[in-house]
Write an enzyme that holds these catalytic residues in place. Structure first.
Site, PDB file in Angstrom:
ATOM      1  N   SER A  56       0.598  -1.301   0.101  1.00 24.50           N
ATOM      2  CA  SER A  56      -0.038  -0.127   0.126  1.00 24.50           C
ATOM      3  C   SER A  56       0.979   1.205  -0.027  1.00 24.50           C
ATOM      4  CB  SER A  56      -1.065   0.192   1.281  1.00 24.50           C
ATOM      5  OG  SER A  56      -0.215  -0.353   2.482  1.00 24.50           O
ATOM      6  N   HIS A  61      -2.912  -3.672  -5.862  1.00 24.45           N
ATOM      7  CA  HIS A  61      -3.298  -3.153  -4.428  1.00 24.45           C
ATOM      8  C   HIS A  61      -4.896  -3.396  -4.319  1.00 24.45           C
ATOM      9  CE1 HIS A  61      -3.588   0.548  -1.424  1.00 24.45           C
ATOM     10  NE2 HIS A  61      -3.433  -0.652  -0.865  1.00 24.45           N
ATOM     11  N   ASN A  67      -3.982   5.997  -1.002  1.00 26.63           N
ATOM     12  CA  ASN A  67      -3.359   6.555   0.249  1.00 26.63           C
ATOM     13  C   ASN A  67      -3.127   7.934   0.465  1.00 26.63           C
ATOM     14  OD1 ASN A  67      -4.299   4.218   2.024  1.00 26.63           O
ATOM     15  ND2 ASN A  67      -2.475   3.119   0.939  1.00 26.63           N
ATOM     16  N   GLU A 105      -6.226  -1.307  -7.174  1.00 29.36           N
ATOM     17  CA  GLU A 105      -5.451  -0.334  -7.800  1.00 29.36           C
ATOM     18  C   GLU A 105      -4.052  -0.780  -8.423  1.00 29.36           C
ATOM     19  OE1 GLU A 105      -3.740   2.400  -4.819  1.00 29.36           O
ATOM     20  OE2 GLU A 105      -4.287   4.045  -5.772  1.00 29.36           O
TER      21      GLU A 105
HETATM   22  N1  CAA Z   1     -15.343 -11.056   4.128  1.00 28.45           N
HETATM   23  C1  CAA Z   1     -16.423 -11.300   3.368  1.00 28.45           C
HETATM   24  N2  CAA Z   1     -17.490 -10.372   3.178  1.00 28.45           N
HETATM   25  C2  CAA Z   1     -17.847  -9.608   4.234  1.00 28.45           C
HETATM   26  C3  CAA Z   1     -16.556  -9.224   5.085  1.00 28.45           C
HETATM   27  C4  CAA Z   1     -15.312 -10.363   5.124  1.00 28.45           C
HETATM   28  N3  CAA Z   1     -14.297  -9.843   5.918  1.00 28.45           N
HETATM   29  N4  CAA Z   1     -16.871  -8.245   5.940  1.00 28.45           N
HETATM   30  C5  CAA Z   1     -18.284  -8.041   5.515  1.00 28.45           C
HETATM   31  N5  CAA Z   1     -18.557  -8.786   4.405  1.00 28.45           N
HETATM   32  C6  CAA Z   1     -19.774  -8.457   3.621  1.00 28.45           C
HETATM   33  C7  CAA Z   1     -21.063  -9.001   4.548  1.00 28.45           C
HETATM   34  O1  CAA Z   1     -21.356 -10.317   4.292  1.00 28.45           O
HETATM   35  C8  CAA Z   1     -22.249  -8.377   3.841  1.00 28.45           C
HETATM   36  O2  CAA Z   1     -22.745  -8.821   2.499  1.00 28.45           O
HETATM   37  P1  CAA Z   1     -24.125  -8.640   2.019  1.00 28.45           P
HETATM   38  O3  CAA Z   1     -24.215  -7.145   1.450  1.00 28.45           O
HETATM   39  O4  CAA Z   1     -24.110  -9.360   0.875  1.00 28.45           O
HETATM   40  O5  CAA Z   1     -25.064  -8.810   3.136  1.00 28.45           O
HETATM   41  C9  CAA Z   1     -21.285  -6.859   3.317  1.00 28.45           C
HETATM   42  O6  CAA Z   1     -20.045  -7.294   3.248  1.00 28.45           O
HETATM   43  C10 CAA Z   1     -21.521  -5.657   4.118  1.00 28.45           C
HETATM   44  O7  CAA Z   1     -21.210  -6.161   5.492  1.00 28.45           O
HETATM   45  P2  CAA Z   1     -22.076  -6.164   6.838  1.00 28.45           P
HETATM   46  O8  CAA Z   1     -23.619  -5.532   6.671  1.00 28.45           O
HETATM   47  O9  CAA Z   1     -21.839  -6.849   7.958  1.00 28.45           O
HETATM   48  O10 CAA Z   1     -21.485  -4.819   7.376  1.00 28.45           O
HETATM   49  P3  CAA Z   1     -21.310  -3.310   6.818  1.00 28.45           P
HETATM   50  O11 CAA Z   1     -22.823  -3.099   5.880  1.00 28.45           O
HETATM   51  O12 CAA Z   1     -20.999  -2.432   7.906  1.00 28.45           O
HETATM   52  O13 CAA Z   1     -20.180  -3.195   5.908  1.00 28.45           O
HETATM   53  C11 CAA Z   1     -17.978  -2.975   5.477  1.00 28.45           C
HETATM   54  C12 CAA Z   1     -18.879  -3.626   6.301  1.00 28.45           C
HETATM   55  C13 CAA Z   1     -18.107  -3.656   3.842  1.00 28.45           C
HETATM   56  C14 CAA Z   1     -16.477  -3.313   5.665  1.00 28.45           C
HETATM   57  C15 CAA Z   1     -18.390  -1.569   5.303  1.00 28.45           C
HETATM   58  O14 CAA Z   1     -18.432  -0.986   6.615  1.00 28.45           O
HETATM   59  C16 CAA Z   1     -17.202  -0.901   4.431  1.00 28.45           C
HETATM   60  O15 CAA Z   1     -17.115  -0.752   3.165  1.00 28.45           O
HETATM   61  N6  CAA Z   1     -16.085   0.073   5.126  1.00 28.45           N
HETATM   62  C17 CAA Z   1     -15.010   0.475   4.571  1.00 28.45           C
HETATM   63  C18 CAA Z   1     -13.963  -0.275   4.326  1.00 28.45           C
HETATM   64  C19 CAA Z   1     -12.919   0.361   3.650  1.00 28.45           C
HETATM   65  O16 CAA Z   1     -12.699   1.689   3.186  1.00 28.45           O
HETATM   66  N7  CAA Z   1     -11.730  -0.614   3.366  1.00 28.45           N
HETATM   67  C20 CAA Z   1     -10.525  -0.094   2.665  1.00 28.45           C
HETATM   68  C21 CAA Z   1      -9.610   0.205   3.687  1.00 28.45           C
HETATM   69  S1  CAA Z   1      -8.146   0.717   2.979  1.00 28.45           S
HETATM   70  C22 CAA Z   1      -7.223  -0.741   2.539  1.00 28.45           C
HETATM   71  O17 CAA Z   1      -7.697  -1.818   2.668  1.00 28.45           O
HETATM   72  C23 CAA Z   1      -6.024  -0.477   1.836  1.00 28.45           C
HETATM   73  C24 CAA Z   1      -4.716   0.195   2.355  1.00 28.45           C
HETATM   74  O18 CAA Z   1      -3.983   0.402   1.835  1.00 28.45           O
HETATM   75  C25 CAA Z   1      -4.873   0.872   3.724  1.00 28.45           C
END
Ligand code: CAA
Length: 284
Positions: free
Chosen positions: A120, A141, A191, A153
């Site tokens: 990242s 990424h 990022n 990405e």
């Molecule tokens: N694995 C598989 N599926 C998952 C999961 C996981 N670990 N966590 C959640 N899900 C699925 C759920 O089953 C659910 O599926 P459906 O829509 O089919 O029902 C869906 O994702 C939504 O989950 P929840 O209803 O339990 O919870 P939520 O609506 O609060 O969503 C989330 C959870 C998807 C994490 C959401 O909060 C989100 O998009 N958050 C932002 C995440 C983000 O920004 N990630 C990027 C981080 S930066 C990075 O990774 C890179 C870097 O370089 C730092």
């Protein structure tokens, strides 16, 4: 360029997600980690996530079993990469460790094999520079949680070839994800935009402008973010956020990227977010 066998290095959160989506797309995947217990946990997590998809009728029992059957695990990197078409490295953000891995991959993987990193923040050009095949080194990424997030990405190093880019772009589509090309630059695009926002949210807490839950509520309800920036920082890991901010700060030498002292203090105190049970919020 036909990609059939993929090797993923590192069985942590990102590595197991990357393994999951590649296997679900029909590729044979070897997941490699030095630590057997990390591999066991990775398979348990993939199984749990497949079960969740099964219970929501997003996949069938046969698809779940076929996905798991396409995954093998092991600790022997050298023998796993011998017949690999693509290696995706997803170990900790430590240049020394990645350098060791890319040097070994360059020696042991077949000449046609593409060497990708899920980094990242570390320069793809710099990683490519430790190999004799910089044209075949690229950034892939992914975002956490990998099975859910649509973006990959794709980071082109200075010498990444168009042929290698096209192969990774096409694979990303096959994974059901959306490839977005960016050039190698500190923090890439994701990022460079995300981390200053998280850092500014931490400054709001540090300066007493708002409590963590209030800062997050503003961004969730006012800007339709699925998670507030401080909840997201806990989810990503405060140490990871600090490392990336330092890469931006060192890379651009611009004070606008200086990490908030509160972030530095929390990392020093070992409050790293969800993985340590607490950061801006208590977890578990
Ligand atoms: N694995 C598989 N599926 C998952 C999961 C996981 N670990 N966590 C959640 N899900 C699925 C759920 O089953 C659910 O599926 P459906 O829509 O089919 O029902 C869906 O994702 C939504 O989950 P929840 O209803 O339990 O919870 P939520 O609506 O609060 O969503 C989330 C959870 C998807 C994490 C959401 O909060 C989100 O998009 N958050 C932002 C995440 C983000 O920004 N990630 C990027 C981080 S930066 C990075 O990774 C890179 C870097 O370089 C730092």
């Amino acid at each position: 360029m036909d990609i059939r066998k993929v090797v993923v290095i590192g069985g942590g959160t990102m590595g197991n997600g990357i393994t999951h989506v590649n296997a679900a797309a029909g590729l044979n995947v070897s997941l490699i980690d030095l630590n057997e217990s990390v591999l066991e946990r990775a398979i348990a997590t993939i199984t749990k996530n497949l079960d969740r998809m099964l219970s929501k009728q997003k996949i069938t029992e046969e698809e779940k079993n076929a996905t798991l059957a396409r995954i093998s695990t092991g600790t022997d990197l050298e023998s796993a990469v011998k017949d690999a078409d693509l290696v995706i490295e997803a170990v900790n953000e430590n240049f020394g460790l990645k350098k060791k891995i890319f040097t070994l991959l360059d020696e042991k993987a077949p000449k046609h094999c593409i060497l990708a990193s899920n980094t990242s923040s570390i320069s793809i050009t710099k990683l490519a520079g430790v190999t004799s095949r910089p044209a075949s080194v690229i950034g892939m990424h992914f975002f956490n949680p990998v099975p859910v997030m649509k973006l990959v990405e794709i980071v082109k190093g200075l010498e990444t070839s168009q042929e290698v880019y096209a192969a990774i772009e096409s694979l990303t589509h096959k994974l059901g994800k959306v490839p977005v090309p960016v050039n190698d630059s500190p923090g890439f695009v994701s990022n460079r935009v995300l981390m200053p926002m998280i850092n500014e949210a931490i400054f709001c807490v540090y300066e007493g402008v708002g409590k963590p839950e209030d800062v997050d509520e503003v961004m969730k309800l006012g800007m339709a973010h699925p998670m507030g920036p401080l909840r997201l920082a806990d989810f990503i890991g405060l140490d990871v956020c600090l490392d990336i901010l330092n890469v931006l700060y060192d890379g651009f030498r611009d004070p606008k990227y200086r990490p908030c002292p509160l972030l530095v203090q929390m990392v020093d105190a070992g409050k790293l977010g969800d993985k340590t049970g607490g950061g801006f919020y208590q977890k578990g």
